[in-house]
Design a protein around this motif. Sequence first.
Motif, PDB file in Angstrom:
ATOM      1  N   VAL A 151     -11.328  -2.226  38.143  1.00 44.53           N
ATOM      2  CA  VAL A 151     -10.596  -3.333  38.766  1.00 44.53           C
ATOM      3  C   VAL A 151      -9.868  -2.914  40.041  1.00 44.53           C
ATOM      4  N   ARG A 152     -10.117  -1.688  40.475  1.00 41.00           N
ATOM      5  CA  ARG A 152      -9.583  -1.183  41.751  1.00 41.00           C
ATOM      6  C   ARG A 152      -8.052  -1.318  41.809  1.00 41.00           C
ATOM      7  N   ALA A 153      -7.389  -0.864  40.737  1.00 37.72           N
ATOM      8  CA  ALA A 153      -5.931  -0.943  40.681  1.00 37.72           C
ATOM      9  C   ALA A 153      -5.386   0.217  39.868  1.00 37.72           C
ATOM     10  N   GLU A 154      -4.188   0.682  40.216  1.00 37.95           N
ATOM     11  CA  GLU A 154      -3.555   1.784  39.506  1.00 37.95           C
ATOM     12  C   GLU A 154      -3.024   1.318  38.150  1.00 37.95           C
ATOM     13  N   LYS A 155      -2.441   0.097  38.120  1.00 36.36           N
ATOM     14  CA  LYS A 155      -1.949  -0.466  36.875  1.00 36.36           C
ATOM     15  C   LYS A 155      -2.877  -1.585  36.447  1.00 36.36           C
ATOM     16  N   VAL A 156      -3.267  -1.591  35.182  1.00 34.04           N
ATOM     17  CA  VAL A 156      -4.218  -2.582  34.696  1.00 34.04           C
ATOM     18  C   VAL A 156      -3.627  -3.336  33.509  1.00 34.04           C
ATOM     19  N   VAL A 157      -4.213  -4.481  33.222  1.00 31.31           N
ATOM     20  CA  VAL A 157      -3.813  -5.314  32.089  1.00 31.31           C
ATOM     21  C   VAL A 157      -5.031  -5.482  31.189  1.00 31.31           C
ATOM     22  N   VAL A 158      -4.852  -5.195  29.909  1.00 28.55           N
ATOM     23  CA  VAL A 158      -5.933  -5.347  28.933  1.00 28.55           C
ATOM     24  C   VAL A 158      -5.572  -6.506  28.011  1.00 28.55           C
ATOM     25  N   GLN A 159      -6.506  -7.454  27.859  1.00 28.40           N
ATOM     26  CA  GLN A 159      -6.279  -8.621  27.014  1.00 28.40           C
ATOM     27  C   GLN A 159      -7.401  -8.755  25.998  1.00 28.40           C
TER      28      GLN A 159
ATOM     29  N   GLY B  56      -8.650 -11.343  22.391  1.00 31.18           N
ATOM     30  CA  GLY B  56      -8.436 -12.395  21.408  1.00 31.18           C
ATOM     31  C   GLY B  56      -7.897 -13.673  21.996  1.00 31.18           C
ATOM     32  N   ALA B  57      -7.338 -14.519  21.100  1.00 35.97           N
ATOM     33  CA  ALA B  57      -6.853 -15.842  21.493  1.00 35.97           C
ATOM     34  C   ALA B  57      -5.447 -16.082  20.966  1.00 35.97           C
ATOM     35  N   ASP B  58      -4.634 -15.035  20.940  1.00 35.47           N
ATOM     36  CA  ASP B  58      -3.285 -15.163  20.418  1.00 35.47           C
ATOM     37  C   ASP B  58      -2.363 -15.768  21.473  1.00 35.47           C
ATOM     38  N   SER B  59      -1.138 -16.091  21.074  1.00 35.28           N
ATOM     39  CA  SER B  59      -0.169 -16.710  21.974  1.00 35.28           C
ATOM     40  C   SER B  59       1.109 -15.888  22.011  1.00 35.28           C
ATOM     41  N   GLY B  60       2.046 -16.310  22.891  1.00 34.07           N
ATOM     42  CA  GLY B  60       3.344 -15.666  22.956  1.00 34.07           C
ATOM     43  C   GLY B  60       3.324 -14.259  23.524  1.00 34.07           C
ATOM     44  N   GLY B  61       2.313 -13.929  24.334  1.00 32.16           N
ATOM     45  CA  GLY B  61       2.211 -12.606  24.910  1.00 32.16           C
ATOM     46  C   GLY B  61       1.487 -11.604  24.044  1.00 32.16           C
ATOM     47  N   ARG B  62       1.184 -11.998  22.779  1.00 29.30           N
ATOM     48  CA  ARG B  62       0.406 -11.102  21.927  1.00 29.30           C
ATOM     49  C   ARG B  62      -1.035 -11.084  22.428  1.00 29.30           C
ATOM     50  N   GLY B  63      -1.679  -9.926  22.279  1.00 27.42           N
ATOM     51  CA  GLY B  63      -3.037  -9.784  22.785  1.00 27.42           C
ATOM     52  C   GLY B  63      -3.095  -9.347  24.234  1.00 27.42           C
ATOM     53  N   THR B  64      -1.943  -8.983  24.811  1.00 27.98           N
ATOM     54  CA  THR B  64      -1.877  -8.512  26.197  1.00 27.98           C
ATOM     55  C   THR B  64      -1.099  -7.209  26.249  1.00 27.98           C
ATOM     56  N   VAL B  65      -1.685  -6.173  26.864  1.00 23.85           N
ATOM     57  CA  VAL B  65      -1.026  -4.876  27.007  1.00 23.85           C
ATOM     58  C   VAL B  65      -1.098  -4.450  28.470  1.00 23.85           C
ATOM     59  N   PHE B  66       0.062  -4.114  29.041  1.00 25.30           N
ATOM     60  CA  PHE B  66       0.113  -3.571  30.396  1.00 25.30           C
ATOM     61  C   PHE B  66      -0.082  -2.058  30.301  1.00 25.30           C
ATOM     62  N   VAL B  67      -1.074  -1.549  30.987  1.00 19.49           N
ATOM     63  CA  VAL B  67      -1.478  -0.152  30.826  1.00 19.49           C
ATOM     64  C   VAL B  67      -1.088   0.658  32.060  1.00 19.49           C
ATOM     65  N   ASP B  68      -0.102   1.560  31.850  1.00 17.56           N
ATOM     66  CA  ASP B  68       0.331   2.494  32.890  1.00 17.56           C
ATOM     67  C   ASP B  68      -0.122   3.912  32.592  1.00 17.56           C
ATOM     68  N   ASP B  69      -0.281   4.223  31.289  1.00 21.38           N
ATOM     69  CA  ASP B  69      -0.571   5.599  30.923  1.00 21.38           C
ATOM     70  C   ASP B  69      -1.424   5.632  29.655  1.00 21.38           C
ATOM     71  N   GLU B  70      -1.674   6.838  29.158  1.00 18.54           N
ATOM     72  CA  GLU B  70      -2.554   7.001  27.994  1.00 18.54           C
ATOM     73  C   GLU B  70      -1.964   6.371  26.731  1.00 18.54           C
ATOM     74  N   ALA B  71      -0.644   6.402  26.601  1.00 16.73           N
ATOM     75  CA  ALA B  71      -0.019   5.792  25.426  1.00 16.73           C
ATOM     76  C   ALA B  71      -0.246   4.284  25.423  1.00 16.73           C
ATOM     77  N   ASP B  72      -0.129   3.649  26.608  1.00 13.86           N
ATOM     78  CA  ASP B  72      -0.411   2.215  26.699  1.00 13.86           C
ATOM     79  C   ASP B  72      -1.872   1.931  26.372  1.00 13.86           C
ATOM     80  N   LEU B  73      -2.753   2.770  26.861  1.00 15.90           N
ATOM     81  CA  LEU B  73      -4.180   2.578  26.594  1.00 15.90           C
ATOM     82  C   LEU B  73      -4.471   2.685  25.104  1.00 15.90           C
ATOM     83  N   ALA B  74      -3.798   3.605  24.418  1.00 16.90           N
ATOM     84  CA  ALA B  74      -3.990   3.746  22.975  1.00 16.90           C
ATOM     85  C   ALA B  74      -3.549   2.484  22.242  1.00 16.90           C
ATOM     86  N   ARG B  75      -2.450   1.861  22.698  1.00 18.12           N
ATOM     87  CA  ARG B  75      -2.014   0.613  22.085  1.00 18.12           C
ATOM     88  C   ARG B  75      -3.030  -0.491  22.341  1.00 18.12           C
ATOM     89  N   ALA B  76      -3.554  -0.556  23.562  1.00 18.20           N
ATOM     90  CA  ALA B  76      -4.548  -1.580  23.885  1.00 18.20           C
ATOM     91  C   ALA B  76      -5.803  -1.412  23.052  1.00 18.20           C
TER      92      ALA B  76
END
Length: 490
Positions: free
Chosen positions: A176-184, A186-206
């Motif tokens: 996506v040609r960006a340093e910070k990415v967003v991984v989404q 499913g079809a959940d609501s309230g911000g669930r199903g979305t992870v902002f990925v800055d580092d390896e720990a965020d990627l593991a959560r995603a």
Amino acid sequence: MPGHDPGLWQAAQDELTAALGGRPLVAAERFASSGRTSYTGPAPVAAARPTLAIGCYEPWVPASPIEALTLEGRTPVRSVASRRSWTADLDHAAQAAIRRHPRPVVAAWYATDQLRRWAGPGGTVAAIDASLRAEVEDKANFGNILDRSGVLAALHLPAARVDSTLPGLHELRRLVRAEKVVVQSGADSGGRGTVFVDDEADLARAAKMPGPYRVTAFVTGWSANTTVLSVPDHTGRLRVYVDRPSHKAVGLPEAGIGAGKSAGNTWCLPWPRDAAARLVDAAVRIARWAWETHRIKGLFGLDALLTADGAVFLGEINCRNQGTTEVCAVNQQLRGLPPFLIAHLTTMLDHPVTWLPDPDDFNTTTVDAATSPGPGPYYLKLRHRGDVPVRLDPHLGLPGVYRVDDGRLRWVRPGAHPADAGHGEVLLANLPAPGTLCEPGAELGTAEGITTAAATPFASPHTLSKTGRALLAAFDQHLLPTDRKEGTAP
């Protein structure tokens, strides 16, 4: 609020009444006061007041339905767990309560097997089917919806779909040609199903989310929500009405709101004209695709991003009622119209809606309203941000209109509609019932009103304004730490 045409309101009342056809209206939403901006306030539509409301939190006078069944009314506790389990906890009681109201029309976000059981023989769930909603809201498929709808390429985020295991962080950034990415996912609501990925720990959560995934570049700016109403007429033509887009504050730790989650919305901040016009055009295109492909009608929402230089990008579709549905109804009332929710219920019951204006004229005026710095509604979510249970100070009183005075909240008058709060006042809605134990993270209600940019509760996409901070600080003065076992303040 401006004056309203009594004939227009009477037409909305008559058509909803005809659509219900003598059947009782039952609301099944977390807030048992759901729909109150339609049946309270300066121009109420009486037919929208539910005969029965089933929910998690107790309503209050004058926001009450005729009858209510709530989890809070049976077990006076608010917690993260209770707001997720209330439908299961009330399952048998809800079925028994509804049996006293034969052939109900159940209004909800989406129709599930459980709600169909509640409605029973001859009952109707006036909502999109849960399986269709999940298909359309699948975040991994949003790019395909934009393509099929013919949305301008300028409104697409740099994005990639990943159908298998998420690749490494370097590869995601390259996609996506960006340093910070967003991984989404499913079809959940309230911000669930979305992870902002800055580092390896965020990627593991995603990676713990099930695929497929939508990966997009992180874009700095205001999040936004737009409510859209699709109404087919008797000739088969689809009329699409696009509400004024909001500015949505996201991820406010000072308000107890985590990353990617909404802290509330305000509709008083102006949009650049080109961005508003592009968003309205995209909403109409998506509504037409949804009708032609899936026969989806009624309310849905679009989330977007507005950048500092005036670009707008679409983020996801919410094919149902939303958390914004209650307060954004004030936008329609400020324009001299009954709320979209009235038309939504009427058209979901396959009854014609004749009182809406020409959609092209309405949407042109939406762009004008969005670019104006005039007054608009807002709401700020109230959460328990502490580490121990609390109860509300009994001197705070019930939900209603308050004023911040010497760092505390002072009762002014009863109220249930944002317009009930005048200049310098705020409506505190959906507060816990007296004596309710509120666990850490619990929803404590919303602060609502109509204001201008100078007094909005949000200073930036991720911070409160001076007004917002003062309000939360005053509210905190009325939260009494409580011993969980004894139920008394220490």
